[in-house]
Write a protein that holds these residues in place. Structure first.
Motif, PDB file in Angstrom:
ATOM      1  N   TRP A 174     -54.228  -4.321  77.054  1.00 54.40           N
ATOM      2  CA  TRP A 174     -54.579  -3.807  78.365  1.00 54.40           C
ATOM      3  C   TRP A 174     -53.435  -2.950  78.884  1.00 54.40           C
ATOM      4  CZ3 TRP A 174     -59.066  -4.446  81.210  1.00 54.40           C
ATOM      5  CH2 TRP A 174     -60.011  -5.292  80.652  1.00 54.40           C
ATOM      6  N   ARG A 175     -53.747  -1.914  79.631  1.00 51.17           N
ATOM      7  CA  ARG A 175     -52.771  -1.020  80.249  1.00 51.17           C
ATOM      8  C   ARG A 175     -52.996  -1.019  81.753  1.00 51.17           C
ATOM      9  NH1 ARG A 175     -50.044  -1.956  76.634  1.00 51.17           N
ATOM     10  NH2 ARG A 175     -49.867  -0.756  74.746  1.00 51.17           N
ATOM     11  N   PHE A 176     -51.919  -0.914  82.525  1.00 52.85           N
ATOM     12  CA  PHE A 176     -51.985  -1.074  83.975  1.00 52.85           C
ATOM     13  C   PHE A 176     -51.391   0.105  84.736  1.00 52.85           C
ATOM     14  CE2 PHE A 176     -52.757  -5.240  82.500  1.00 52.85           C
ATOM     15  CZ  PHE A 176     -53.389  -5.929  83.528  1.00 52.85           C
ATOM     16  N   ALA A 177     -51.849   0.259  85.977  1.00 53.79           N
ATOM     17  CA  ALA A 177     -51.296   1.230  86.925  1.00 53.79           C
ATOM     18  C   ALA A 177     -51.420   0.621  88.317  1.00 53.79           C
ATOM     19  CB  ALA A 177     -52.039   2.553  86.852  1.00 53.79           C
ATOM     20  N   LEU A 178     -50.586   1.070  89.226  1.00 55.05           N
ATOM     21  CA  LEU A 178     -50.578   0.583  90.604  1.00 55.05           C
ATOM     22  C   LEU A 178     -50.394   1.783  91.526  1.00 55.05           C
ATOM     23  CD1 LEU A 178     -50.462  -1.952  92.497  1.00 55.05           C
ATOM     24  CD2 LEU A 178     -47.968  -1.862  92.222  1.00 55.05           C
ATOM     25  N   TYR A 179     -51.255   1.874  92.535  1.00 52.08           N
ATOM     26  CA  TYR A 179     -51.214   3.010  93.456  1.00 52.08           C
ATOM     27  C   TYR A 179     -51.229   2.544  94.899  1.00 52.08           C
ATOM     28  CZ  TYR A 179     -52.802   5.366  89.240  1.00 52.08           C
ATOM     29  OH  TYR A 179     -52.916   5.828  87.958  1.00 52.08           O
ATOM     30  N   ASN A 180     -50.623   3.332  95.786  1.00 56.43           N
ATOM     31  CA  ASN A 180     -50.792   3.171  97.224  1.00 56.43           C
ATOM     32  C   ASN A 180     -51.850   4.202  97.602  1.00 56.43           C
ATOM     33  OD1 ASN A 180     -50.702   3.497 100.040  1.00 56.43           O
ATOM     34  ND2 ASN A 180     -48.569   2.827 100.116  1.00 56.43           N
ATOM     35  N   VAL A 181     -53.091   3.760  97.745  1.00 57.32           N
ATOM     36  CA  VAL A 181     -54.194   4.700  97.950  1.00 57.32           C
ATOM     37  C   VAL A 181     -54.275   5.239  99.377  1.00 57.32           C
ATOM     38  CG1 VAL A 181     -55.574   3.862  96.017  1.00 57.32           C
ATOM     39  CG2 VAL A 181     -55.854   2.812  98.270  1.00 57.32           C
ATOM     40  N   VAL A 182     -53.482   4.684 100.291  1.00 56.87           N
ATOM     41  CA  VAL A 182     -53.449   5.228 101.643  1.00 56.87           C
ATOM     42  C   VAL A 182     -52.663   6.536 101.660  1.00 56.87           C
ATOM     43  CG1 VAL A 182     -52.608   4.848 103.998  1.00 56.87           C
ATOM     44  CG2 VAL A 182     -53.776   3.010 102.773  1.00 56.87           C
ATOM     45  N   GLN A 219     -52.146   9.831  91.999  1.00 57.31           N
ATOM     46  CA  GLN A 219     -51.288  10.671  91.174  1.00 57.31           C
ATOM     47  C   GLN A 219     -49.927  10.052  90.887  1.00 57.31           C
ATOM     48  OE1 GLN A 219     -52.363  13.802  89.980  1.00 57.31           O
ATOM     49  NE2 GLN A 219     -54.311  13.047  90.763  1.00 57.31           N
ATOM     50  N   HIS A 220     -49.490   9.108  91.728  1.00 62.57           N
ATOM     51  CA  HIS A 220     -48.142   8.541  91.622  1.00 62.57           C
ATOM     52  C   HIS A 220     -48.214   7.047  91.311  1.00 62.57           C
ATOM     53  CE1 HIS A 220     -46.740  12.355  93.148  1.00 62.57           C
ATOM     54  NE2 HIS A 220     -47.614  12.239  94.129  1.00 62.57           N
ATOM     55  N   ASP A 221     -48.020   6.717  90.053  1.00 68.47           N
ATOM     56  CA  ASP A 221     -48.089   5.339  89.583  1.00 68.47           C
ATOM     57  C   ASP A 221     -46.843   4.573  90.025  1.00 68.47           C
ATOM     58  OD1 ASP A 221     -48.516   2.971  88.233  1.00 68.47           O
ATOM     59  OD2 ASP A 221     -48.520   3.869  86.239  1.00 68.47           O
ATOM     60  N   LEU A 222     -47.042   3.507  90.777  1.00 69.44           N
ATOM     61  CA  LEU A 222     -45.939   2.683  91.271  1.00 69.44           C
ATOM     62  C   LEU A 222     -45.563   1.563  90.308  1.00 69.44           C
ATOM     63  CD1 LEU A 222     -47.179   2.350  94.965  1.00 69.44           C
ATOM     64  CD2 LEU A 222     -45.492   3.963  94.051  1.00 69.44           C
ATOM     65  N   TRP A 223     -46.309   1.430  89.212  1.00 70.74           N
ATOM     66  CA  TRP A 223     -46.076   0.323  88.282  1.00 70.74           C
ATOM     67  C   TRP A 223     -44.633   0.254  87.773  1.00 70.74           C
ATOM     68  CZ3 TRP A 223     -49.270  -3.662  87.489  1.00 70.74           C
ATOM     69  CH2 TRP A 223     -48.918  -4.569  86.478  1.00 70.74           C
ATOM     70  N   PRO A 224     -44.003   1.369  87.407  1.00 70.01           N
ATOM     71  CA  PRO A 224     -42.630   1.261  86.883  1.00 70.01           C
ATOM     72  C   PRO A 224     -41.656   0.574  87.842  1.00 70.01           C
ATOM     73  CG  PRO A 224     -43.534   3.390  86.327  1.00 70.01           C
ATOM     74  CD  PRO A 224     -44.519   2.741  87.286  1.00 70.01           C
ATOM     75  N   THR A 225     -41.872   0.699  89.150  1.00 71.40           N
ATOM     76  CA  THR A 225     -40.946   0.066  90.091  1.00 71.40           C
ATOM     77  C   THR A 225     -41.492  -1.217  90.711  1.00 71.40           C
ATOM     78  OG1 THR A 225     -41.772   1.485  91.868  1.00 71.40           O
ATOM     79  CG2 THR A 225     -39.776   2.212  90.714  1.00 71.40           C
ATOM     80  N   LEU A 226     -42.812  -1.353  90.817  1.00 72.24           N
ATOM     81  CA  LEU A 226     -43.393  -2.516  91.486  1.00 72.24           C
ATOM     82  C   LEU A 226     -44.276  -3.381  90.591  1.00 72.24           C
ATOM     83  CD1 LEU A 226     -44.409  -0.874  94.898  1.00 72.24           C
ATOM     84  CD2 LEU A 226     -42.433  -2.337  94.427  1.00 72.24           C
ATOM     85  N   GLY A 227     -44.442  -3.005  89.342  1.00 75.30           N
ATOM     86  CA  GLY A 227     -45.339  -3.733  88.445  1.00 75.30           C
ATOM     87  C   GLY A 227     -44.951  -5.187  88.224  1.00 75.30           C
ATOM     88  N   ALA A 228     -43.674  -5.441  88.014  1.00 74.61           N
ATOM     89  CA  ALA A 228     -43.216  -6.802  87.710  1.00 74.61           C
ATOM     90  C   ALA A 228     -43.270  -7.717  88.925  1.00 74.61           C
ATOM     91  CB  ALA A 228     -41.799  -6.774  87.148  1.00 74.61           C
ATOM     92  N   THR A 229     -43.327  -7.142  90.129  1.00 75.77           N
ATOM     93  CA  THR A 229     -43.358  -7.963  91.338  1.00 75.77           C
ATOM     94  C   THR A 229     -44.736  -7.887  91.994  1.00 75.77           C
ATOM     95  OG1 THR A 229     -42.383  -6.118  92.568  1.00 75.77           O
ATOM     96  CG2 THR A 229     -40.871  -7.810  91.731  1.00 75.77           C
ATOM     97  N   LEU A 230     -44.999  -6.810  92.708  1.00 77.39           N
ATOM     98  CA  LEU A 230     -46.273  -6.657  93.410  1.00 77.39           C
ATOM     99  C   LEU A 230     -47.452  -6.614  92.433  1.00 77.39           C
ATOM    100  CD1 LEU A 230     -47.893  -6.224  95.999  1.00 77.39           C
ATOM    101  CD2 LEU A 230     -47.462  -3.766  95.735  1.00 77.39           C
ATOM    102  N   GLY A 231     -47.333  -5.850  91.356  1.00 76.15           N
ATOM    103  CA  GLY A 231     -48.414  -5.760  90.374  1.00 76.15           C
ATOM    104  C   GLY A 231     -48.742  -7.109  89.760  1.00 76.15           C
TER     105      GLY A 231
END
Length: 125
Positions: free
Chosen positions: A66-74, A80-92
């Motif tokens: 499985w592959r993941f991405a995290l976005y702030n859609v607001v 366009q800007h994946d937050l996973w590299p900085t927030l994946g281990a915590t928020l993700g």
């Protein structure tokens, strides 16, 4: 906060390829179990909490991955800007754990209320 669960897309016909594209390229979160699956083997899911959207995809060429991405859609409604590299281990990871708990509760509820077992692409008694 409001929790919303959706399958993306709602149905994928058998034999049709699912493409993650460039949207989900990150590895799973720390709590991701090796035996994870979605109801009816859906190859994608999304989970939103407040402004954040967790997106996951199972590439057809890597069925066990499985592959993941995290976005702030607001502030990033085009995702366009994946937050996973900085927030994946915590928020993700926290969002995935809440999604997995919710998914397990829905499956248990379906099975308890209908005495059906979710298996493959159909409900069987």
């Amino acid at each position: 906060s409001d929790f919303v669960w959706q399958l993306v897309p709602p149905e994928v016909p058998d034999g049709q390829a699912v493409h993650c594209g460039n949207r989900a390229v990150n590895p799973p979160p720390p709590s991701f179990p090796g035996n994870f699956s979605t109801p009816f083997s859906q190859p994608q899911f999304a989970w939103t909490e407040g402004p954040y959207k967790l997106f996951a995809c199972q590439p057809p060429q890597a069925k066990d991955s499985w592959r993941f991405a995290l976005y702030n859609v607001v502030i990033d409604d085009r995702e366009q800007h994946d937050l996973w590299p900085t927030l994946g281990a915590t928020l993700g990871d926290a969002m995935f754990r809440r999604f997995a708990a919710w998914q397990a509760s829905v499956i248990a509820s379906v099975q308890a209320e209908t005495r059906c077992h979710i298996e493959g692409r159909s409900l069987t008694a």
